[in-house]
Design a protein around this motif. Structure first.
Motif, PDB file in Angstrom:
ATOM      1  N   LYS A   1      31.161  37.558  45.881  1.00  0.00           N
ATOM      2  CA  LYS A   1      30.154  38.114  44.964  1.00  0.00           C
ATOM      3  C   LYS A   1      30.544  37.841  43.512  1.00  0.00           C
ATOM      4  O   LYS A   1      29.708  37.447  42.702  1.00  0.00           O
ATOM      5  CB  LYS A   1      30.021  39.620  45.204  1.00  0.00           C
ATOM      6  CG  LYS A   1      28.933  40.284  44.394  1.00  0.00           C
ATOM      7  CD  LYS A   1      28.780  41.737  44.771  1.00  0.00           C
ATOM      8  CE  LYS A   1      29.752  42.535  43.918  1.00  0.00           C
ATOM      9  NZ  LYS A   1      29.631  43.986  44.102  1.00  0.00           N
ATOM     10  N   TRP A   2      31.816  38.013  43.184  1.00  0.00           N
ATOM     11  CA  TRP A   2      32.269  37.740  41.821  1.00  0.00           C
ATOM     12  C   TRP A   2      32.171  36.252  41.505  1.00  0.00           C
ATOM     13  O   TRP A   2      31.903  35.870  40.363  1.00  0.00           O
ATOM     14  CB  TRP A   2      33.691  38.230  41.627  1.00  0.00           C
ATOM     15  CG  TRP A   2      33.820  39.710  41.505  1.00  0.00           C
ATOM     16  CD1 TRP A   2      32.821  40.617  41.296  1.00  0.00           C
ATOM     17  CD2 TRP A   2      35.018  40.479  41.586  1.00  0.00           C
ATOM     18  NE1 TRP A   2      33.328  41.890  41.250  1.00  0.00           N
ATOM     19  CE2 TRP A   2      34.672  41.837  41.418  1.00  0.00           C
ATOM     20  CE3 TRP A   2      36.342  40.157  41.784  1.00  0.00           C
ATOM     21  CZ2 TRP A   2      35.616  42.854  41.445  1.00  0.00           C
ATOM     22  CZ3 TRP A   2      37.283  41.179  41.811  1.00  0.00           C
ATOM     23  CH2 TRP A   2      36.908  42.511  41.634  1.00  0.00           C
ATOM     24  N   ALA A   3      32.390  35.382  42.490  1.00  0.00           N
ATOM     25  CA  ALA A   3      32.282  33.938  42.261  1.00  0.00           C
ATOM     26  C   ALA A   3      30.855  33.556  41.883  1.00  0.00           C
ATOM     27  O   ALA A   3      30.646  32.661  41.064  1.00  0.00           O
ATOM     28  CB  ALA A   3      32.735  33.163  43.491  1.00  0.00           C
ATOM     29  N   ALA A   4      29.870  34.232  42.474  1.00  0.00           N
ATOM     30  CA  ALA A   4      28.472  33.957  42.118  1.00  0.00           C
ATOM     31  C   ALA A   4      28.205  34.349  40.660  1.00  0.00           C
ATOM     32  O   ALA A   4      27.370  33.739  39.992  1.00  0.00           O
ATOM     33  CB  ALA A   4      27.538  34.717  43.053  1.00  0.00           C
ATOM     34  N   THR A   5      28.915  35.346  40.165  1.00  0.00           N
ATOM     35  CA  THR A   5      28.726  35.813  38.794  1.00  0.00           C
ATOM     36  C   THR A   5      29.591  35.052  37.791  1.00  0.00           C
ATOM     37  O   THR A   5      29.115  34.650  36.734  1.00  0.00           O
ATOM     38  CB  THR A   5      29.067  37.319  38.692  1.00  0.00           C
ATOM     39  OG1 THR A   5      28.286  38.034  39.646  1.00  0.00           O
ATOM     40  CG2 THR A   5      28.799  37.853  37.306  1.00  0.00           C
ATOM     41  N   TYR A   6      30.882  34.830  38.116  1.00  0.00           N
ATOM     42  CA  TYR A   6      31.836  34.296  37.146  1.00  0.00           C
ATOM     43  C   TYR A   6      32.216  32.833  37.369  1.00  0.00           C
ATOM     44  O   TYR A   6      32.910  32.259  36.547  1.00  0.00           O
ATOM     45  CB  TYR A   6      33.102  35.158  37.151  1.00  0.00           C
ATOM     46  CG  TYR A   6      32.827  36.594  36.823  1.00  0.00           C
ATOM     47  CD1 TYR A   6      32.390  36.972  35.562  1.00  0.00           C
ATOM     48  CD2 TYR A   6      32.968  37.585  37.790  1.00  0.00           C
ATOM     49  CE1 TYR A   6      32.126  38.291  35.259  1.00  0.00           C
ATOM     50  CE2 TYR A   6      32.704  38.908  37.500  1.00  0.00           C
ATOM     51  CZ  TYR A   6      32.281  39.248  36.237  1.00  0.00           C
ATOM     52  OH  TYR A   6      32.008  40.560  35.947  1.00  0.00           O
ATOM     53  N   GLY A   7      31.832  32.240  38.478  1.00  0.00           N
ATOM     54  CA  GLY A   7      32.148  30.842  38.733  1.00  0.00           C
ATOM     55  C   GLY A   7      33.200  30.673  39.816  1.00  0.00           C
ATOM     56  O   GLY A   7      33.699  31.636  40.398  1.00  0.00           O
ATOM     57  N   GLU A   8      33.550  29.413  40.066  1.00  0.00           N
ATOM     58  CA  GLU A   8      34.458  29.079  41.159  1.00  0.00           C
ATOM     59  C   GLU A   8      35.910  29.453  40.880  1.00  0.00           C
ATOM     60  O   GLU A   8      36.721  29.533  41.789  1.00  0.00           O
ATOM     61  CB  GLU A   8      34.374  27.577  41.447  1.00  0.00           C
ATOM     62  CG  GLU A   8      33.004  27.134  41.892  1.00  0.00           C
ATOM     63  CD  GLU A   8      32.910  25.633  42.007  1.00  0.00           C
ATOM     64  OE1 GLU A   8      33.623  24.917  41.268  1.00  0.00           O
ATOM     65  OE2 GLU A   8      32.131  25.171  42.839  1.00  0.00           O
ATOM     66  N   LEU A   9      36.256  29.634  39.623  1.00  0.00           N
ATOM     67  CA  LEU A   9      37.611  29.977  39.219  1.00  0.00           C
ATOM     68  C   LEU A   9      37.513  31.159  38.271  1.00  0.00           C
ATOM     69  O   LEU A   9      36.902  31.058  37.209  1.00  0.00           O
ATOM     70  CB  LEU A   9      38.259  28.782  38.520  1.00  0.00           C
ATOM     71  CG  LEU A   9      39.697  28.899  38.061  1.00  0.00           C
ATOM     72  CD1 LEU A   9      40.631  28.963  39.260  1.00  0.00           C
ATOM     73  CD2 LEU A   9      40.069  27.727  37.179  1.00  0.00           C
ATOM     74  N   PHE A  10      38.087  32.305  38.650  1.00  0.00           N
ATOM     75  CA  PHE A  10      37.992  33.473  37.784  1.00  0.00           C
ATOM     76  C   PHE A  10      39.264  34.293  37.846  1.00  0.00           C
ATOM     77  O   PHE A  10      40.120  34.100  38.705  1.00  0.00           O
ATOM     78  CB  PHE A  10      36.763  34.331  38.109  1.00  0.00           C
ATOM     79  CG  PHE A  10      36.722  34.899  39.503  1.00  0.00           C
ATOM     80  CD1 PHE A  10      37.276  36.128  39.787  1.00  0.00           C
ATOM     81  CD2 PHE A  10      36.116  34.189  40.530  1.00  0.00           C
ATOM     82  CE1 PHE A  10      37.233  36.646  41.067  1.00  0.00           C
ATOM     83  CE2 PHE A  10      36.069  34.700  41.810  1.00  0.00           C
ATOM     84  CZ  PHE A  10      36.628  35.939  42.077  1.00  0.00           C
ATOM     85  N   TYR A  11      39.377  35.209  36.901  1.00  0.00           N
ATOM     86  CA  TYR A  11      40.560  36.041  36.723  1.00  0.00           C
ATOM     87  C   TYR A  11      40.235  37.478  37.085  1.00  0.00           C
ATOM     88  O   TYR A  11      39.149  37.974  36.788  1.00  0.00           O
ATOM     89  CB  TYR A  11      40.998  35.962  35.254  1.00  0.00           C
ATOM     90  CG  TYR A  11      41.944  37.037  34.816  1.00  0.00           C
ATOM     91  CD1 TYR A  11      43.310  36.908  35.015  1.00  0.00           C
ATOM     92  CD2 TYR A  11      41.486  38.183  34.191  1.00  0.00           C
ATOM     93  CE1 TYR A  11      44.184  37.895  34.610  1.00  0.00           C
ATOM     94  CE2 TYR A  11      42.358  39.178  33.778  1.00  0.00           C
ATOM     95  CZ  TYR A  11      43.703  39.026  33.991  1.00  0.00           C
ATOM     96  OH  TYR A  11      44.553  40.001  33.593  1.00  0.00           O
ATOM     97  N   THR A  12      41.176  38.127  37.740  1.00  0.00           N
ATOM     98  CA  THR A  12      41.061  39.550  38.008  1.00  0.00           C
ATOM     99  C   THR A  12      42.442  40.175  37.873  1.00  0.00           C
ATOM    100  O   THR A  12      43.448  39.478  37.823  1.00  0.00           O
ATOM    101  CB  THR A  12      40.454  39.823  39.402  1.00  0.00           C
ATOM    102  OG1 THR A  12      40.237  41.217  39.554  1.00  0.00           O
ATOM    103  CG2 THR A  12      41.338  39.332  40.511  1.00  0.00           C
ATOM    104  N   GLN A  13      42.476  41.477  37.788  1.00  0.00           N
ATOM    105  CA  GLN A  13      43.744  42.185  37.654  1.00  0.00           C
ATOM    106  C   GLN A  13      43.753  43.352  38.627  1.00  0.00           C
ATOM    107  O   GLN A  13      42.797  44.129  38.675  1.00  0.00           O
ATOM    108  CB  GLN A  13      43.894  42.688  36.217  1.00  0.00           C
ATOM    109  CG  GLN A  13      45.248  43.249  35.906  1.00  0.00           C
ATOM    110  CD  GLN A  13      45.316  43.749  34.486  1.00  0.00           C
ATOM    111  OE1 GLN A  13      44.633  44.707  34.162  1.00  0.00           O
ATOM    112  NE2 GLN A  13      46.104  43.098  33.659  1.00  0.00           N
TER     113      GLN A  13
END
Length: 107
Positions: A56-68
Motif C-alpha cells: 500500500k505504501w509503495a502505491a503512494t510513495y513509489g518502488e523505493l521508500f523509507y520507513t522507521q
C-alpha cells in the motif's frame, strides 16, 4: 533528592537529543510515511501481514521508500527491477568490503 531532578533532565536529554539530531540532519531522505517520534511507523504496519502495508505504501510513495520502526531506519525495495539495479548491478557502491580483500579471499 536535589540530584533526582538532574538525573531526570539528563535522561530526558539522552533520549530527545538523538531524535532531534536525526530529524534535522539535513540529509535528503527517500519518500515515505511520516514517522511518529520514538515509535516511527510501527503503529501503521499490520503485524500479521506487513507486506500488505508495504504494498500500500509503495502505491503512494513509489518502488523505493523509507520507513522507521522503533528508531531503526528501513529502506523498502518494492520492485524486482529496482532491487536488481541496486543490489546486483550497483553492489560495489554499497559493499563495505574492499575489492582487493575480496580477490585475496578467492585465491
Amino acid at each position: 533528592m536535589p540530584h533526582l531532578g538532574s538525573v531526570l533532565l539528563l535522561l530526558t536529554l539522552a533520549f530527545v537529543l538523538p531524535y532531534l539530531k536525526r530529524r534535522n540532519c539535513g540529509k535528503r531522505r527517500l519518500p515515505g510515511p511520516r514517522p511518529v517520534p520514538f515509535l516511527g511507523n510501527v503503529i501503521g504496519i499490520d503485524a500479521q501481514n506487513p507486506w500488505k502495508t508495504y504494498t500500500k505504501w509503495a502505491a503512494t510513495y513509489g518502488e523505493l521508500f523509507y520507513t522507521q520502526l522503533l528508531g531503526q531506519d528501513i529502506v523498502v525495495i518494492n520492485s524486482e527491477r529496482v532491487g536488481y539495479d541496486l543490489l546486483d548491478r550497483r553492489s560495489s557502491n554499497y559493499s563495505s568490503r574492499p575489492a582487493s580483500l575480496y580477490r585475496v579471499n578467492l585465491l
